[in-house]
Design a protein around this motif. Structure first.
Motif, PDB file in Angstrom:
ATOM      1  N   ASP A   4       0.804  -1.225   0.000  1.00 45.55           N
ATOM      2  CA  ASP A   4       0.000   0.000   0.000  1.00 45.55           C
ATOM      3  C   ASP A   4       0.839   1.278   0.000  1.00 45.55           C
ATOM      4  OD1 ASP A   4      -2.462  -1.407   0.065  1.00 45.55           O
ATOM      5  OD2 ASP A   4      -2.245  -1.701   2.222  1.00 45.55           O
ATOM      6  N   SER A   5       2.165   1.131  -0.147  1.00 40.57           N
ATOM      7  CA  SER A   5       3.047   2.302  -0.050  1.00 40.57           C
ATOM      8  C   SER A   5       3.229   3.036  -1.370  1.00 40.57           C
ATOM      9  CB  SER A   5       4.419   1.886   0.494  1.00 40.57           C
ATOM     10  OG  SER A   5       5.121   1.096  -0.472  1.00 40.57           O
ATOM     11  N   VAL A   6       2.679   2.498  -2.473  1.00 38.27           N
ATOM     12  CA  VAL A   6       2.795   3.164  -3.774  1.00 38.27           C
ATOM     13  C   VAL A   6       1.393   3.472  -4.305  1.00 38.27           C
ATOM     14  CG1 VAL A   6       5.024   2.100  -4.315  1.00 38.27           C
ATOM     15  CG2 VAL A   6       2.908   1.009  -5.100  1.00 38.27           C
ATOM     16  N   ASP A   7       1.319   4.404  -5.251  1.00 41.43           N
ATOM     17  CA  ASP A   7       0.054   4.846  -5.839  1.00 41.43           C
ATOM     18  C   ASP A   7      -0.242   3.997  -7.084  1.00 41.43           C
ATOM     19  OD1 ASP A   7      -2.212   6.299  -6.406  1.00 41.43           O
ATOM     20  OD2 ASP A   7      -1.118   8.007  -7.253  1.00 41.43           O
ATOM     21  N   TRP A   8      -0.910   2.865  -6.875  1.00 41.58           N
ATOM     22  CA  TRP A   8      -1.198   1.930  -7.965  1.00 41.58           C
ATOM     23  C   TRP A   8      -2.177   2.524  -8.978  1.00 41.58           C
ATOM     24  CZ3 TRP A   8       1.664  -2.314  -8.301  1.00 41.58           C
ATOM     25  CH2 TRP A   8       2.245  -2.843  -7.149  1.00 41.58           C
ATOM     26  N   LEU A   9      -2.001   2.152 -10.238  1.00 42.10           N
ATOM     27  CA  LEU A   9      -3.005   2.465 -11.246  1.00 42.10           C
ATOM     28  C   LEU A   9      -4.282   1.698 -10.873  1.00 42.10           C
ATOM     29  CD1 LEU A   9      -0.882   2.304 -14.510  1.00 42.10           C
ATOM     30  CD2 LEU A   9      -1.761   4.326 -13.350  1.00 42.10           C
ATOM     31  N   PRO A  10      -5.461   2.239 -11.228  1.00 46.54           N
ATOM     32  CA  PRO A  10      -6.720   1.640 -10.769  1.00 46.54           C
ATOM     33  C   PRO A  10      -6.879   0.151 -11.078  1.00 46.54           C
ATOM     34  CG  PRO A  10      -7.140   3.793 -11.701  1.00 46.54           C
ATOM     35  CD  PRO A  10      -5.686   3.496 -11.957  1.00 46.54           C
ATOM     36  N   ALA A  11      -6.538  -0.278 -12.273  1.00 46.63           N
ATOM     37  CA  ALA A  11      -6.711  -1.696 -12.622  1.00 46.63           C
ATOM     38  C   ALA A  11      -5.783  -2.571 -11.785  1.00 46.63           C
ATOM     39  CB  ALA A  11      -6.464  -1.918 -14.111  1.00 46.63           C
ATOM     40  N   ASP A  12      -4.551  -2.154 -11.603  1.00 51.41           N
ATOM     41  CA  ASP A  12      -3.586  -2.928 -10.823  1.00 51.41           C
ATOM     42  C   ASP A  12      -3.989  -2.972  -9.350  1.00 51.41           C
ATOM     43  OD1 ASP A  12      -0.817  -3.345 -12.653  1.00 51.41           O
ATOM     44  OD2 ASP A  12      -2.120  -1.717 -13.284  1.00 51.41           O
ATOM     45  N   LEU A  13      -4.587  -1.911  -8.878  1.00 50.75           N
ATOM     46  CA  LEU A  13      -5.016  -1.842  -7.484  1.00 50.75           C
ATOM     47  C   LEU A  13      -6.001  -2.957  -7.148  1.00 50.75           C
ATOM     48  CD1 LEU A  13      -4.880  -0.261  -4.831  1.00 50.75           C
ATOM     49  CD2 LEU A  13      -6.718   1.187  -5.679  1.00 50.75           C
ATOM     50  N   THR A  14      -6.791  -3.374  -8.123  1.00 49.95           N
ATOM     51  CA  THR A  14      -7.776  -4.419  -7.857  1.00 49.95           C
ATOM     52  C   THR A  14      -7.113  -5.757  -7.510  1.00 49.95           C
ATOM     53  OG1 THR A  14      -8.001  -5.110 -10.175  1.00 49.95           O
ATOM     54  CG2 THR A  14      -9.436  -3.329  -9.431  1.00 49.95           C
ATOM     55  N   LEU A  15      -5.834  -5.918  -7.843  1.00 51.71           N
ATOM     56  CA  LEU A  15      -5.102  -7.152  -7.555  1.00 51.71           C
ATOM     57  C   LEU A  15      -4.512  -7.199  -6.144  1.00 51.71           C
ATOM     58  CD1 LEU A  15      -2.700  -7.966 -10.518  1.00 51.71           C
ATOM     59  CD2 LEU A  15      -4.578  -9.350  -9.663  1.00 51.71           C
ATOM     60  N   ILE A  16      -4.357  -6.054  -5.518  1.00 56.65           N
ATOM     61  CA  ILE A  16      -3.570  -5.974  -4.285  1.00 56.65           C
ATOM     62  C   ILE A  16      -4.147  -6.839  -3.163  1.00 56.65           C
ATOM     63  CG2 ILE A  16      -2.645  -4.414  -2.520  1.00 56.65           C
ATOM     64  CD1 ILE A  16      -1.292  -4.292  -5.353  1.00 56.65           C
ATOM     65  N   ALA A  17      -5.446  -6.818  -2.961  1.00 57.96           N
ATOM     66  CA  ALA A  17      -6.043  -7.632  -1.891  1.00 57.96           C
ATOM     67  C   ALA A  17      -5.757  -9.124  -2.130  1.00 57.96           C
ATOM     68  CB  ALA A  17      -7.536  -7.372  -1.796  1.00 57.96           C
ATOM     69  N   LYS A  18      -5.880  -9.559  -3.375  1.00 59.97           N
ATOM     70  CA  LYS A  18      -5.616 -10.963  -3.686  1.00 59.97           C
ATOM     71  C   LYS A  18      -4.149 -11.299  -3.445  1.00 59.97           C
ATOM     72  CE  LYS A  18      -6.666 -14.583  -6.919  1.00 59.97           C
ATOM     73  NZ  LYS A  18      -7.468 -15.003  -8.048  1.00 59.97           N
ATOM     74  N   LEU A  19      -3.244 -10.385  -3.815  1.00 56.17           N
ATOM     75  CA  LEU A  19      -1.822 -10.640  -3.605  1.00 56.17           C
ATOM     76  C   LEU A  19      -1.480 -10.737  -2.128  1.00 56.17           C
ATOM     77  CD1 LEU A  19      -0.164  -8.447  -6.356  1.00 56.17           C
ATOM     78  CD2 LEU A  19      -0.299 -10.934  -6.236  1.00 56.17           C
ATOM     79  N   LYS A  20      -2.127  -9.922  -1.317  1.00 56.74           N
ATOM     80  CA  LYS A  20      -1.880  -9.998   0.124  1.00 56.74           C
ATOM     81  C   LYS A  20      -2.242 -11.376   0.661  1.00 56.74           C
ATOM     82  CE  LYS A  20      -2.300  -5.101   1.203  1.00 56.74           C
ATOM     83  NZ  LYS A  20      -3.124  -4.053   1.829  1.00 56.74           N
ATOM     84  N   GLU A  21      -3.300 -11.981   0.108  1.00 57.28           N
ATOM     85  CA  GLU A  21      -3.686 -13.327   0.516  1.00 57.28           C
ATOM     86  C   GLU A  21      -2.649 -14.360   0.066  1.00 57.28           C
ATOM     87  OE1 GLU A  21      -7.557 -14.267  -0.999  1.00 57.28           O
ATOM     88  OE2 GLU A  21      -8.459 -12.478  -0.128  1.00 57.28           O
ATOM     89  N   LEU A  22      -2.093 -14.148  -1.130  1.00 55.03           N
ATOM     90  CA  LEU A  22      -1.143 -15.112  -1.692  1.00 55.03           C
ATOM     91  C   LEU A  22       0.251 -15.011  -1.067  1.00 55.03           C
ATOM     92  CD1 LEU A  22      -2.033 -14.794  -5.490  1.00 55.03           C
ATOM     93  CD2 LEU A  22      -2.603 -16.683  -3.949  1.00 55.03           C
ATOM     94  N   MET A  23       0.575 -13.848  -0.540  1.00 56.77           N
ATOM     95  CA  MET A  23       1.935 -13.649  -0.019  1.00 56.77           C
ATOM     96  C   MET A  23       2.033 -14.169   1.383  1.00 56.77           C
ATOM     97  SD  MET A  23       2.813  -9.955  -1.704  1.00 56.77           S
ATOM     98  CE  MET A  23       4.529  -9.846  -1.242  1.00 56.77           C
TER      99      MET A  23
END
Length: 128
Positions: free
Chosen positions: A109-128
């Motif tokens: 959450d420390s960078v300003d993601w583009l809107p489409a990429d931002l939709t992936l972040i929650a899923k990545l947190k689960e995978l990491m």
């Protein structure tokens, strides 16, 4: 509305993933996962290998499909296949991006993601 088909690589190294800051265009300075457009005759995996070699001078292994993001920008619809990937050769040299970072789960959450990429972040947190 025009649909743009692209691929993106979530390049991982241990507990970190690689993000790039866009260096050009309408969404300059936004953070994203590297990748690009699928050309005629290419599979998504072939396109991703080509794009990462062109943008980062790096060879990758394309691993599992994380998901396909469907996102409506004001002037086009983006359909983005996102794959987990690992670098196997090269040194992630920035040819088009203006900056890059390796991010841990807590840093996503420390960078300003583009809107489409931002939709992936929650899923990545689960995978990491």
């Amino acid at each position: 509305m025009k649909t743009v088909r692209v691929v993106a690589a979530v390049i991982r190294n241990g507990n970190r993933i690689f993000a790039t800051q866009r260096g050009y265009g309408e969404y300059k300075d936004g953070w994203e996962f590297p990748g690009g457009k699928i050309e005629n005759g290419e599979t998504p995996r072939e396109a991703l290998k080509r794009e990462i070699m062109e943008e980062l001078d790096t060879g990758i292994d394309v691993l599992e499909l994380i998901g396909t993001v469907e996102y409506d920008y004001p002037s086009f619809h983006l359909s983005m296949d996102c794959f987990m990937a690992e670098a196997v050769s090269g040194s992630l040299t920035l040819k088009e991006a203006e900056d890059a970072r390796w991010l841990t789960k807590d840093e996503l959450d420390s960078v300003d993601w583009l809107p489409a990429d931002l939709t992936l972040i929650a899923k990545l947190k689960e995978l990491m």
